[in-house]
Design a protein around this motif. Structure first.
Motif, short mmCIF file in Angstrom:
data_model
loop_
_atom_site.label_atom_id
_atom_site.label_comp_id
_atom_site.label_asym_id
_atom_site.label_seq_id
_atom_site.Cartn_x
_atom_site.Cartn_y
_atom_site.Cartn_z
N ILE A 81 0.47 -0.98 0.05
CA ILE A 81 0.06 -0.21 0.16
C ILE A 81 0.65 1.29 0.13
O ILE A 81 1.75 1.58 0.66
N ASP A 82 0.80 1.96 -1.02
CA ASP A 82 1.53 3.47 -0.66
C ASP A 82 0.30 4.04 0.03
O ASP A 82 -0.63 4.78 0.23
N GLU A 83 1.37 4.52 0.83
CA GLU A 83 0.74 4.75 2.27
C GLU A 83 0.33 6.47 2.06
O GLU A 83 -0.39 7.13 2.92
N ARG A 84 1.01 7.39 1.11
CA ARG A 84 0.90 8.74 1.41
C ARG A 84 -0.54 8.58 0.76
O ARG A 84 -0.89 9.93 0.69
N LEU A 85 -0.98 8.13 -0.17
CA LEU A 85 -1.70 7.90 -1.07
C LEU A 85 -3.50 7.11 0.04
O LEU A 85 -4.18 7.80 -0.84
N CYS A 86 -3.20 6.18 0.58
CA CYS A 86 -4.06 5.81 1.31
C CYS A 86 -5.10 6.77 2.05
O CYS A 86 -4.30 8.40 3.13
N ILE A 87 -5.99 6.72 2.13
CA ILE A 87 -7.05 7.72 2.76
C ILE A 87 -8.35 6.82 3.77
O ILE A 87 -8.57 7.25 4.26
N GLY A 88 -7.22 5.46 4.12
CA GLY A 88 -8.38 5.14 5.13
C GLY A 88 -9.34 4.30 5.51
O GLY A 88 -10.60 4.68 6.18
N CYS A 89 -10.09 4.05 4.43
CA CYS A 89 -11.59 3.86 3.98
C CYS A 89 -11.84 2.62 4.33
O CYS A 89 -12.62 1.97 4.18
N THR A 90 -11.05 1.70 4.58
CA THR A 90 -10.93 0.37 5.42
C THR A 90 -11.79 -0.85 4.31
O THR A 90 -11.97 -2.48 5.03
N ILE A 101 -4.06 -7.18 6.40
CA ILE A 101 -4.48 -5.50 6.67
C ILE A 101 -4.34 -5.31 7.43
O ILE A 101 -5.61 -5.28 8.34
N VAL A 102 -3.79 -4.49 8.32
CA VAL A 102 -4.25 -3.99 8.86
C VAL A 102 -4.18 -2.43 9.16
O VAL A 102 -3.52 -1.63 8.61
N GLY A 103 -5.28 -1.76 10.20
CA GLY A 103 -4.95 0.15 9.71
C GLY A 103 -6.05 0.62 10.78
O GLY A 103 -7.28 -0.43 11.39
N ALA A 104 -7.34 1.79 10.63
CA ALA A 104 -8.40 2.51 11.15
C ALA A 104 -8.63 3.13 10.33
O ALA A 104 -8.23 3.79 9.63
N PRO A 105 -10.28 3.25 10.92
CA PRO A 105 -10.81 4.18 9.33
C PRO A 105 -10.50 5.83 9.68
O PRO A 105 -10.15 6.82 10.55
N LYS A 106 -9.83 5.77 7.86
CA LYS A 106 -9.20 7.47 8.38
C LYS A 106 -7.98 7.79 8.63
O LYS A 106 -7.13 8.82 8.60
N GLN A 107 -7.21 6.31 8.81
CA GLN A 107 -5.82 6.14 9.22
C GLN A 107 -5.15 5.37 8.07
O GLN A 107 -6.14 4.51 7.41
N MET A 108 -4.05 5.51 7.72
CA MET A 108 -3.45 4.61 7.15
C MET A 108 -3.13 3.39 7.37
O MET A 108 -3.21 3.15 7.88
#
Length: 228
Positions: A81-90, A101-108
């Motif tokens: 995942i290109d973290e510069r472009l990730c919008i955290g949509c999940t 894949i790990v992450g939170a809403p609105k977070q990379m």
């Protein structure tokens, strides 16, 4: 249903859970083969070697891979995942069959490379096209001294366990969600039900707007550098 036969077929399959065979996972595909509802040559990740093993197990002639389901890969791929472009949509998190894949809403978000099966199911749902499949030499860095077949089996066993755990988690979440909605309805029959799909669209739209602003700022900075 011959459970023992299903287990043996499932043990041969690569456990990518990629759905390229036309089924929702390796286990459902194994069940379909055992019941005579699917052919043995529908698994691109398993390749010709996998087809041969299943044919030997069933005592039937082998056959070439049905390429309408895809082609085998010559190297191991994992999602990045290109973290510069990730919008955290999940959306990618929801689509991953092994919770890699790990992450939170609105977070990379980020991919756990050692657990990624290379199924590429996360690519299509991504609204930012920021997920790419990249080639790696060996995911199991602590087992490089082991034979390749053993390394692959360890990875498949781990993927199977994560896939089964995910199915159990989703079932538990649905049960808990149903209980919560039932209790809410009993307490307040006239309460307005929130449209979850509309809420998702609102979140994504806002995130896309933020991402577009970031891209515009980046482009402006790059252009200013070029003119210097």
């Amino acid at each position: 249903m011959n459970q023992l036969l299903i287990e043996k077929i499932d043990a041969i399959l690569p456990q990518t859970q990629c759905r390229k065979c036309g089924f929702t996972g390796c286990r459902p595909y194994a069940e379909a083969i055992a019941e005579g509802h699917a052919d043995i040559n529908q698994c691109p990740p398993g390749g010709q070697q996998g087809i041969q093993k299943i044919a030997e197990l069933l005592g039937i002639p082998t056959k070439p891979l049905n390429t309408t389901h895809g082609y085998p890969r010559s190297n191991q791929l994992v999602a990045w995942i290109d973290e510069r472009l990730c919008i955290g949509c999940t959306f990618c998190i929801q689509s991953c069959p092994v919770d890699a894949i790990v992450g939170a809403p609105k977070q990379m978000h980020t991919v756990i490379a050692d657990e990624c099966t290379g199924c590429d199911l996360c690519i299509a749902p991504c609204p930012m096209d920021c997920i790419h499949m990249i080639s790696i030499n060996n995911k199991v860095t602590d087992s490089v001294s082991l034979p390749v077949d053993i390394i692959k089996k360890q990875a498949a066993d781990r993927a199977r366990s994560r896939y089964q755990y995910r199915l159990q988690r989703i079932a538990c979440d649905k049960q808990a969600d149903h209980k919560s909605h039932t209790e809410e309805f009993v307490q307040s029959p006239q309460a307005v039900q929130v449209n979850s799909e509309a809420r998702k669209q609102t979140i994504v739209a806002a995130a896309l707007k933020r991402a577009a602003a970031i891209r515009e700022q980046t482009a402006t900075r790059l252009n200013s550098r070029k003119t210097i």
